[in-house]
Design a protein around this motif. Sequence first.
Motif, short mmCIF file in Angstrom:
data_model
loop_
_atom_site.label_atom_id
_atom_site.label_comp_id
_atom_site.label_asym_id
_atom_site.label_seq_id
_atom_site.Cartn_x
_atom_site.Cartn_y
_atom_site.Cartn_z
N GLY A 45 0.80 -1.22 0.00
CA GLY A 45 0.00 0.00 0.00
C GLY A 45 0.83 1.26 0.00
N PHE A 46 2.13 1.13 0.29
CA PHE A 46 3.00 2.31 0.36
C PHE A 46 3.06 3.04 -0.98
N GLY A 47 3.07 2.28 -2.07
CA GLY A 47 3.20 2.89 -3.39
C GLY A 47 2.03 3.78 -3.77
N PHE A 48 0.88 3.59 -3.13
CA PHE A 48 -0.30 4.39 -3.46
C PHE A 48 -0.34 5.72 -2.71
N MET A 49 0.45 5.87 -1.66
CA MET A 49 0.36 7.06 -0.82
C MET A 49 0.75 8.34 -1.56
N ARG A 50 1.62 8.22 -2.55
CA ARG A 50 2.02 9.39 -3.34
C ARG A 50 1.67 9.22 -4.82
N ASP A 51 0.81 8.29 -5.11
CA ASP A 51 0.37 8.05 -6.50
C ASP A 51 -0.93 8.80 -6.72
N GLY A 52 -0.81 10.07 -7.12
CA GLY A 52 -1.99 10.91 -7.30
C GLY A 52 -2.97 10.36 -8.31
N ALA A 53 -2.47 9.76 -9.39
CA ALA A 53 -3.35 9.25 -10.45
C ALA A 53 -4.20 8.09 -9.92
N SER A 54 -3.59 7.18 -9.15
CA SER A 54 -4.35 6.05 -8.62
C SER A 54 -5.35 6.50 -7.56
N LEU A 55 -4.96 7.45 -6.71
CA LEU A 55 -5.89 7.96 -5.71
C LEU A 55 -7.07 8.66 -6.36
N ALA A 56 -6.80 9.42 -7.45
CA ALA A 56 -7.88 10.08 -8.19
C ALA A 56 -8.83 9.05 -8.79
N MET A 57 -8.27 7.93 -9.27
CA MET A 57 -9.09 6.86 -9.84
C MET A 57 -10.01 6.26 -8.78
N LEU A 58 -9.45 6.03 -7.59
CA LEU A 58 -10.27 5.51 -6.49
C LEU A 58 -11.37 6.49 -6.11
N ARG A 59 -11.04 7.77 -6.11
CA ARG A 59 -12.01 8.81 -5.76
C ARG A 59 -13.17 8.83 -6.76
N GLU A 60 -12.85 8.70 -8.05
CA GLU A 60 -13.89 8.67 -9.08
C GLU A 60 -14.80 7.46 -8.90
N MET A 61 -14.21 6.32 -8.57
CA MET A 61 -15.03 5.11 -8.42
C MET A 61 -15.94 5.20 -7.20
N LEU A 62 -15.49 5.85 -6.13
CA LEU A 62 -16.36 6.03 -4.98
C LEU A 62 -17.57 6.89 -5.34
N VAL A 63 -17.35 7.89 -6.20
CA VAL A 63 -18.47 8.73 -6.65
C VAL A 63 -19.46 7.89 -7.46
#
Length: 835
Positions: A637-655
């Motif tokens: 999970g460490f690699g996702f903490m500074r991966d803005g593109a992946s976090l944005a993707m997760l945010r879109e899916m939650l919406v």
Amino acid sequence: MELAYVCDWEKRPQNSHCPSIPLVCSWSCRNLLAFSTDMKGEDEDKVSHMIHIIDTEHPWDVYSINSGHTEVISCLEWDQSGSKLLSADGDGQIKCWAMSDHLVNSWECLHCSSLDGDPIVALSWLHNGVKLALHVEMSGSTNFGEKFSRVKFSPSLTLFGGKPMEGWLAVTVSGLVSVSLLKPGGALLTASESLCRLRGRVALADIAFTGGGNIVVAATDGSSSSPVQFYKVVVSVVSEKCRIDTELLPSLFLRCTTDPLRREKYPTVTHLKFLTRENSEQVLLCASHQSGSIVECWSLRKEGLPVNNIFQHRSPGEKQPTILKWRILTTTSDLERVSSIALPKLPISISNTDLKVASDTKFCPGSRVSPCVPGLALAFHDGSIQILHRLSLHTMGVFYGSSSGPRTGDESAIKRQRTGGPSIHFKALQFSWTSLALAGVDNHGKLHMLRVSPSMGQVLEMNTTLRHLLFLLEYCMVTGYDWWDVLLHVQPGMVHNLVEKLHEEYMRQNQALQQVLATRIVAVKASLCKLSAATAARACDFHAKLLLIAISSTFKSLLRPHVLNTPDKSPGDRLTEICAKNIDTDIDKVMINLKTEEFVLDGPPLQSLQQLIQWVGDFVLYLLANLPNQGSLVRPGFGFMRDGASLAMLREMLVMIRIWGLLKPGCLPTFTATSDNQDSMQLLFRLLTRLWLCSREDGPPQDPDESLIDECCLLPSQLLVPGMDWLPLNDGVMVKLQGKTPLRLQFGKPSSAGGGSNGPLEIFTRSPSSQKMDHLRCVHMGVCPTEESKACTRCGCVTMLRSPNKTSAMKQWEQRWIKNCLCGGLWRRIPPMLT
């Protein structure tokens, strides 16, 4: 060269099946290895001609086909995609094999053609017109298009619209050339023609292709005193019938037959090969006697034709007439008797500029030294293998088998005379597609896998070695070839630098190419990170990212515009744009700016996607709950903490999930909360947005603030954090090949693979009582699954072989992975006990 592993057959009683002498071997671009053996049954008079297919990561999992050939198998040939296999025998039968259910350990015969009683001596698929050149002189360039370029090359035969036509070409011992074409409907169109008017015996032949779409056949009757003939073959379809036209080309006589000292010494031509499949102007010949061989390399050149003095005066602009002539490039000294020859498949150009630059950079894949051109491997009857320079034929590397060793002077001859029984030697030899591995099958049926260093024994700096491996990894990414043989040379200390440099090179490419290679580079990184204990957690992140990208694209593909006319942007693109601009931490306020009618789906599809939706929710919860634990020790999970593109993707899916939950509450992810009025989706979205704001691509990266970390610390007391099955169990040989000691394996016994040291991912192994996971459908299969399953040959991802779903939305998801895994690897059937 050094031995990586040996795979042997199980010792059995004399009256049971036992492998005999292997005959031919072929290695596909997807890392599938096929070789043939003869197997005797209880009835000693009855011999079965077997074809064995393995993937090199799981060599013990051999799939043996009783081919049905009535005579010895003489040819095996993979197609350009590595998904179909041709086999031919000494009775003129040709069979086309393909995977059954897209499984590497399940094959079926699709087509058959026959030239009754006429043995096949050469076999090849027709060229599909795809040729990629690798430019060594541009290895320092940042543009993939300059390193690897598409070469103009015409297919052997085209359908309407220029689409290449599938088919194969065979040459028989009686001098007949046969072509079989696969029509779009599945029918087989076959025709035969004599190579020349006066048909003669053909003992050896090889097939090459020209850029103009023609085919060149080289043939010899086996006698070194006879000429080696070359023929141009043109295939066409006229009035729904296959037509073959042949034309005689310039021929050559072996140099050894013109040498008075060697005229009678080498009576037989034992090997005839074009140096590359797409170059009909260079050919390799080997002549032998009972105890020795000699190898010659020839090149076809255009030379000026001398004319009489009367015709010397030409009008202005008139060119001197030319003629094509074979000229010898080089020849070896007397060698031990050659048993097999392997030529590299790496398409490195050999212009003068390439030779100079390659010599300066010391880049030697495919057995290369200065001048740096593709090399070749010779196997000898004493059990040794030599790597020779392609043009000069100088020895650059030697491997001594168990029955051979370095000998000098007459001592070798004395020892050969004293040795009782036949020595172990390689009957079949094949280079991998990046020329960094060499597979050999000996006369006892053992499979040997050898590493071939890209520097051919030269001591290089670490940065130079990394640059060579990086160059070949980029080549595999662009072509889609498997990179397993490149990983053979990656040491644990190299992994971090290789991953970082690969990412830097990828980010320098244009946006379109980045989209094409987006998932492939993640799969390469995952394969690299598995090789080191220090980066094992990052391998987990990369596998999770592959699944995240796939789920996101599937969810967005379900969205439909509300109006019929095509909008400027798709609903998925608009969702991405709005979520990127709206930094509000309230999920309901973000929804207000969306056209919710574009998210309207029927109930059944939404409900069938619940298992994927649940994985997204659990994944977000796991990431946030483990944010405070990410310290000096890198955890999953460490690699996702500074991966803005992946976090944005997760945010879109939650919406999207929030909107779908209003339509079908049953599709929402289920969380175990300590409070009945806890809005779990709202909480996760708020924390995820705050984490995303710290790593947005349009701003400088920031560390999460203390208040965010404090809230994440409280998450386990508010919601039950699920355990994540991060990584498929890796049972392949790659992680066990880090040491210098070769592995000793056995066909049919997967447990023998565990004889090596524990792999770096030992901390992620599962206990026997743990739940088994379907990594594609994101469902649990139980502790002891009864369903048949399949596993990825590359990453080990496991999924059920038969679909339990009937809804169209889930079937659409499953169809995406029917041929390949998320990482691009192939599938193999596994018994329930191994899931």
